[in-house]
Design a protein around this motif. Structure first.
Motif, PDB file in Angstrom:
ATOM      1  N   LEU A  82     -19.680 -15.715  -2.351  1.00 27.05           N
ATOM      2  CA  LEU A  82     -18.704 -14.663  -2.033  1.00 27.05           C
ATOM      3  C   LEU A  82     -17.297 -15.108  -2.422  1.00 27.05           C
ATOM      4  CD1 LEU A  82     -20.005 -13.422   1.440  1.00 27.05           C
ATOM      5  CD2 LEU A  82     -19.733 -11.999  -0.594  1.00 27.05           C
ATOM      6  N   GLN A  83     -16.990 -16.359  -2.149  1.00 33.79           N
ATOM      7  CA  GLN A  83     -15.667 -16.886  -2.498  1.00 33.79           C
ATOM      8  C   GLN A  83     -15.438 -16.783  -4.006  1.00 33.79           C
ATOM      9  OE1 GLN A  83     -13.629 -18.223   0.105  1.00 33.79           O
ATOM     10  NE2 GLN A  83     -11.994 -18.117  -1.415  1.00 33.79           N
ATOM     11  N   GLU A  84     -16.465 -17.140  -4.768  1.00 34.04           N
ATOM     12  CA  GLU A  84     -16.359 -17.096  -6.232  1.00 34.04           C
ATOM     13  C   GLU A  84     -16.198 -15.665  -6.744  1.00 34.04           C
ATOM     14  OE1 GLU A  84     -19.911 -18.882  -7.729  1.00 34.04           O
ATOM     15  OE2 GLU A  84     -19.404 -20.888  -6.983  1.00 34.04           O
ATOM     16  N   GLU A  85     -16.963 -14.747  -6.157  1.00 32.02           N
ATOM     17  CA  GLU A  85     -17.058 -13.401  -6.733  1.00 32.02           C
ATOM     18  C   GLU A  85     -16.090 -12.384  -6.127  1.00 32.02           C
ATOM     19  OE1 GLU A  85     -21.708 -13.459  -8.248  1.00 32.02           O
ATOM     20  OE2 GLU A  85     -21.240 -12.376  -6.396  1.00 32.02           O
ATOM     21  N   TRP A  86     -15.666 -12.621  -4.881  1.00 29.74           N
ATOM     22  CA  TRP A  86     -14.860 -11.606  -4.196  1.00 29.74           C
ATOM     23  C   TRP A  86     -13.442 -12.057  -3.850  1.00 29.74           C
ATOM     24  CZ3 TRP A  86     -16.505  -6.540  -3.153  1.00 29.74           C
ATOM     25  CH2 TRP A  86     -17.821  -6.262  -3.561  1.00 29.74           C
ATOM     26  N   ALA A  87     -13.168 -13.362  -3.969  1.00 34.86           N
ATOM     27  CA  ALA A  87     -11.801 -13.832  -3.696  1.00 34.86           C
ATOM     28  C   ALA A  87     -10.952 -13.722  -4.962  1.00 34.86           C
ATOM     29  CB  ALA A  87     -11.833 -15.268  -3.181  1.00 34.86           C
ATOM     30  N   VAL A  88     -11.111 -12.603  -5.634  1.00 41.55           N
ATOM     31  CA  VAL A  88     -10.344 -12.304  -6.851  1.00 41.55           C
ATOM     32  C   VAL A  88      -9.161 -11.441  -6.416  1.00 41.55           C
ATOM     33  CG1 VAL A  88     -10.457 -11.151  -9.093  1.00 41.55           C
ATOM     34  CG2 VAL A  88     -12.461 -12.377  -8.219  1.00 41.55           C
ATOM     35  N   PRO A  89      -7.948 -11.758  -6.859  1.00 39.97           N
ATOM     36  CA  PRO A  89      -6.775 -11.012  -6.380  1.00 39.97           C
ATOM     37  C   PRO A  89      -6.951  -9.494  -6.444  1.00 39.97           C
ATOM     38  CG  PRO A  89      -6.077 -12.841  -7.746  1.00 39.97           C
ATOM     39  CD  PRO A  89      -7.573 -12.816  -7.815  1.00 39.97           C
ATOM     40  N   VAL A  90      -6.607  -8.836  -5.351  1.00 47.20           N
ATOM     41  CA  VAL A  90      -6.681  -7.377  -5.255  1.00 47.20           C
ATOM     42  C   VAL A  90      -5.257  -6.845  -5.265  1.00 47.20           C
ATOM     43  CG1 VAL A  90      -7.396  -5.431  -3.814  1.00 47.20           C
ATOM     44  CG2 VAL A  90      -8.829  -7.485  -3.923  1.00 47.20           C
ATOM     45  N   LYS A  91      -4.913  -6.171  -6.353  1.00 48.92           N
ATOM     46  CA  LYS A  91      -3.541  -5.661  -6.481  1.00 48.92           C
ATOM     47  C   LYS A  91      -3.456  -4.152  -6.262  1.00 48.92           C
ATOM     48  CE  LYS A  91      -1.759  -9.263  -9.573  1.00 48.92           C
ATOM     49  NZ  LYS A  91      -2.883 -10.188  -9.562  1.00 48.92           N
ATOM     50  N   SER A  92      -4.614  -3.492  -6.270  1.00 53.58           N
ATOM     51  CA  SER A  92      -4.621  -2.032  -6.136  1.00 53.58           C
ATOM     52  C   SER A  92      -5.990  -1.570  -5.665  1.00 53.58           C
ATOM     53  CB  SER A  92      -4.316  -1.380  -7.490  1.00 53.58           C
ATOM     54  OG  SER A  92      -5.370  -1.670  -8.401  1.00 53.58           O
ATOM     55  N   VAL A  93      -6.064  -0.301  -5.301  1.00 55.15           N
ATOM     56  CA  VAL A  93      -7.344   0.297  -4.914  1.00 55.15           C
ATOM     57  C   VAL A  93      -8.316   0.258  -6.100  1.00 55.15           C
ATOM     58  CG1 VAL A  93      -8.439   2.507  -4.323  1.00 55.15           C
ATOM     59  CG2 VAL A  93      -6.430   1.746  -3.067  1.00 55.15           C
ATOM     60  N   LEU A 267      -6.505  -4.636   1.445  1.00 54.39           N
ATOM     61  CA  LEU A 267      -7.814  -4.477   2.089  1.00 54.39           C
ATOM     62  C   LEU A 267      -7.649  -3.945   3.515  1.00 54.39           C
ATOM     63  CD1 LEU A 267      -9.543  -7.747   0.817  1.00 54.39           C
ATOM     64  CD2 LEU A 267      -9.966  -5.414   0.024  1.00 54.39           C
ATOM     65  N   ASP A 268      -6.616  -4.409   4.187  1.00 52.78           N
ATOM     66  CA  ASP A 268      -6.340  -3.947   5.551  1.00 52.78           C
ATOM     67  C   ASP A 268      -6.002  -2.454   5.560  1.00 52.78           C
ATOM     68  OD1 ASP A 268      -5.750  -4.515   8.432  1.00 52.78           O
ATOM     69  OD2 ASP A 268      -3.732  -3.920   7.828  1.00 52.78           O
ATOM     70  N   LYS A 269      -5.244  -2.033   4.570  1.00 52.27           N
ATOM     71  CA  LYS A 269      -4.856  -0.623   4.465  1.00 52.27           C
ATOM     72  C   LYS A 269      -6.086   0.261   4.254  1.00 52.27           C
ATOM     73  CE  LYS A 269      -0.829  -0.126   2.558  1.00 52.27           C
ATOM     74  NZ  LYS A 269       0.242  -0.052   1.527  1.00 52.27           N
ATOM     75  N   VAL A 270      -6.984  -0.202   3.390  1.00 53.37           N
ATOM     76  CA  VAL A 270      -8.219   0.544   3.126  1.00 53.37           C
ATOM     77  C   VAL A 270      -9.081   0.592   4.393  1.00 53.37           C
ATOM     78  CG1 VAL A 270     -10.426   0.440   1.881  1.00 53.37           C
ATOM     79  CG2 VAL A 270      -8.274   0.161   0.638  1.00 53.37           C
ATOM     80  N   GLN A 271      -9.201  -0.539   5.048  1.00 53.40           N
ATOM     81  CA  GLN A 271      -9.995  -0.608   6.284  1.00 53.40           C
ATOM     82  C   GLN A 271      -9.494   0.405   7.321  1.00 53.40           C
ATOM     83  OE1 GLN A 271      -9.228  -3.937   8.907  1.00 53.40           O
ATOM     84  NE2 GLN A 271     -11.407  -4.233   9.306  1.00 53.40           N
ATOM     85  N   LYS A 272      -8.193   0.537   7.412  1.00 52.30           N
ATOM     86  CA  LYS A 272      -7.612   1.406   8.442  1.00 52.30           C
ATOM     87  C   LYS A 272      -7.599   2.881   8.057  1.00 52.30           C
ATOM     88  CE  LYS A 272      -4.719  -2.063  10.664  1.00 52.30           C
ATOM     89  NZ  LYS A 272      -3.408  -2.741  10.630  1.00 52.30           N
ATOM     90  N   SER A 273      -7.694   3.183   6.771  1.00 54.64           N
ATOM     91  CA  SER A 273      -7.524   4.580   6.359  1.00 54.64           C
ATOM     92  C   SER A 273      -8.794   5.241   5.817  1.00 54.64           C
ATOM     93  CB  SER A 273      -6.425   4.681   5.292  1.00 54.64           C
ATOM     94  OG  SER A 273      -6.796   3.956   4.128  1.00 54.64           O
ATOM     95  N   TYR A 274      -9.749   4.455   5.353  1.00 51.68           N
ATOM     96  CA  TYR A 274     -10.946   5.038   4.734  1.00 51.68           C
ATOM     97  C   TYR A 274     -11.957   5.506   5.783  1.00 51.68           C
ATOM     98  CZ  TYR A 274     -10.039   3.991  -0.218  1.00 51.68           C
ATOM     99  OH  TYR A 274      -9.535   3.984  -1.492  1.00 51.68           O
ATOM    100  N   PHE A 275     -12.876   6.339   5.318  1.00 52.28           N
ATOM    101  CA  PHE A 275     -13.996   6.799   6.139  1.00 52.28           C
ATOM    102  C   PHE A 275     -15.288   6.157   5.643  1.00 52.28           C
ATOM    103  CE2 PHE A 275     -10.971   9.810   7.556  1.00 52.28           C
ATOM    104  CZ  PHE A 275     -11.457  10.393   8.725  1.00 52.28           C
ATOM    105  N   LEU A 276     -16.193   5.907   6.571  1.00 49.14           N
ATOM    106  CA  LEU A 276     -17.550   5.479   6.223  1.00 49.14           C
ATOM    107  C   LEU A 276     -18.428   6.727   6.276  1.00 49.14           C
ATOM    108  CD1 LEU A 276     -19.634   3.166   5.698  1.00 49.14           C
ATOM    109  CD2 LEU A 276     -19.953   3.073   8.179  1.00 49.14           C
ATOM    110  N   VAL A 277     -19.185   6.962   5.215  1.00 47.89           N
ATOM    111  CA  VAL A 277     -19.960   8.203   5.099  1.00 47.89           C
ATOM    112  C   VAL A 277     -21.440   7.894   4.893  1.00 47.89           C
ATOM    113  CG1 VAL A 277     -20.183  10.406   3.872  1.00 47.89           C
ATOM    114  CG2 VAL A 277     -17.943   9.274   4.005  1.00 47.89           C
ATOM    115  N   SER A 278     -22.269   8.579   5.654  1.00 44.61           N
ATOM    116  CA  SER A 278     -23.723   8.535   5.485  1.00 44.61           C
ATOM    117  C   SER A 278     -24.145   9.900   4.946  1.00 44.61           C
ATOM    118  CB  SER A 278     -24.388   8.261   6.843  1.00 44.61           C
ATOM    119  OG  SER A 278     -25.772   8.531   6.791  1.00 44.61           O
ATOM    120  N   LEU A 279     -24.772   9.904   3.775  1.00 45.04           N
ATOM    121  CA  LEU A 279     -25.092  11.164   3.089  1.00 45.04           C
ATOM    122  C   LEU A 279     -26.572  11.192   2.711  1.00 45.04           C
ATOM    123  CD1 LEU A 279     -23.803  13.767   1.753  1.00 45.04           C
ATOM    124  CD2 LEU A 279     -23.550  12.379  -0.319  1.00 45.04           C
ATOM    125  N   VAL A 280     -27.265  12.244   3.126  1.00 46.87           N
ATOM    126  CA  VAL A 280     -28.694  12.392   2.840  1.00 46.87           C
ATOM    127  C   VAL A 280     -28.927  13.691   2.072  1.00 46.87           C
ATOM    128  CG1 VAL A 280     -31.018  12.631   3.839  1.00 46.87           C
ATOM    129  CG2 VAL A 280     -29.314  11.214   5.001  1.00 46.87           C
TER     130      VAL A 280
END
Length: 296
Positions: A82-93, A267-280
Motif C-alpha cells: 500500500l505504501q508503494e502504490e498509494w503513498a503517491v502525492p495527491v494534488k487533486s481529485v 483526502l480529508d476533504k473527500v472523506q468529509k464531503s463524498y457519499f458512499l453509494v450501494s447500487l443494485v
C-alpha cells in the motif's frame, strides 16, 4: 497457497471464503459490503450468538462490534505494498480518480479498501466499465457483474459445487461527490430496476428502498437443495459498514502520508464531503447497470 494451484481454479463452496471457526460452520449468508474485507467482517461479528443460515432475515443480529484499530491493522507485506502504490502525492481529485482507475486496470495490486490481492476474477468481466466510471469520479470499492444461470463450476463466477447454476444481480459500491450523486439519482429514474442507498460520513442519506430492506444479490440452484442465497444487500448493515468505509480514507490511505502533508488535506476533504453509494440492478437478465452513468 504456495503458487502450486491457481487460486481461481479452486472450487468455492460459497462466493466468499467460509471461516474455519467451528462456531460459524453453518454460516452461509453475508452482506456484500465486506466482500473484500472478510477478516474485518469476522472480527465485527464475533459476538453474535448465531450466524445467518439459509436466510439473512432468519437470524439477523444487528449488533456489530465497534470499530477498533484491529480493523485497520495490516500484515507487514500488505502495508508495504500500500505504501508503494498509494503513498503517491495527491494534488487533486483527478489524482484520486486515477488511483482507483489504476486499480481497476490491474496496474495496482492493493487497495486500502481490500484485504485481498488485486481484482477478483469476476470483476475482470466488467473492469472496462469500471475504469470508465472511475474516470468520471465514481470511485468503486466493490462490484459484481450480472450473472444469469452460469454453471456453478465456472472459473470466474462459479461456486457451490458441481451440477448447479448461479445467478447474480449487478452490484456497484462507490464513493462520489454530492453533485455526481444528484446526477445519478436523476438518471436512475429512467431505470426502474435500479435500487440505491447513499450516505455520507455524517449519516445524511438518500434511498429508493425501505430502511429495513434486504435484497438477495447472489443465489444458486443446486441438485437436491433449496435455493442458496449467500450474499445480500441489507440496508441496516450498510449503515454500519459506511463508518468503516469512510474511516479507511484516513486510517487506510491518508495515514500513509506524513503529518501535515497536503495529500492528507485533499483526502480529508473527500472523506468529509463524498457519499458512499450501494447500487443494485435488479434486472439480472436484461439490465445494464452502467447505462445510468453514460451521460454523466
Amino acid at each position: 497457497n504456495l503458487g502450486l494451484i491457481e487460486e481461481s481454479k479452486i472450487s468455492r463452496s460459497l462466493p466468499w471464503r467460509p471461516p474455519t471457526n467451528v462456531f460459524r460452520v453453518k454460516e452461509d449468508v453475508r452482506p456484500i459490503f465486506w466482500a473484500n474485507r472478510p477478516k474485518s467482517y469476522i472480527s465485527r461479528t464475533l459476538g453474535w450468538d448465531q450466524y445467518p443460515h439459509g436466510r439473512w432475515g432468519d437470524s439477523r443480529n444487528p449488533s456489530y462490534g465497534a470499530l477498533t484499530d484491529y480493523q485497520f491493522t495490516r500484515p507487514r507485506g500488505r502495508g508495504k505494498k500500500l505504501q508503494e502504490e498509494w503513498a503517491v502525492p495527491v494534488k487533486s481529485v483527478e489524482d484520486i480518480n486515477e488511483r482507483f482507475m489504476n486499480f481497476c486496470q490491474g496496474k495496482l495490486t492493493s487497495s486500502p479498501w481490500s484485504e485481498l490481492d488485486g481484482l477478483q476474477p469476476e470483476t475482470k468481466i466488467i473492469d472496462d466499465q469500471l475504469v470508465k466510471i472511475n474516470q468520471k469520479g465514481f470511485l468503486t470499492i466493490n462490484s459484481q457483474p450480472a450473472v444469469n444461470g452460469e454453471r456453478s463450476d465456472s472459473t470466474s463466477v462459479g461456486w457451490g459445487g458441481p451440477g448447479g447454476y448461479v445467478y447474480q444481480k449487478a452490484y456497484l459500491e462507490f464513493f462520489c461527490s454530492k453533485e455526481k450523486l444528484d446526477q445519478l439519482i436523476e438518471k436512475s429514474k429512467a431505470f426502474p430496476s435500479l435500487t440505491y442507498i447513499a450516505v455520507n460520513k455524517d449519516g445524511e442519506s438518500f434511498s429508493n428502498i425501505p430502511t429495513n430492506a434486504v435484497n438477495a444479490v447472489t443465489w444458486g440452484v443446486f441438485p437436491g437443495k433449496e435455493i442458496v442465497q449467500p450474499t445480500v444487500v441489507d440496508s441496516a448493515s450498510f449503515m454500519v459498514w459506511k463508518d468503516e468505509a469512510f474511516e479507511i480514507w484516513s486510517k487506510g490511505w491518508a495515514c500513509l502520508f506524513p503529518e501535515g502533508d497536503s495529500s492528507r488535506e485533499i483526502l480529508d476533504k473527500v472523506q468529509k464531503s463524498y457519499f458512499l453509494v450501494s447500487l443494485v440492478d435488479n434486472d439480472y437478465i436484461n439490465g445494464d447497470l452502467f447505462a445510468a452513468f453514460k451521460e454523466i
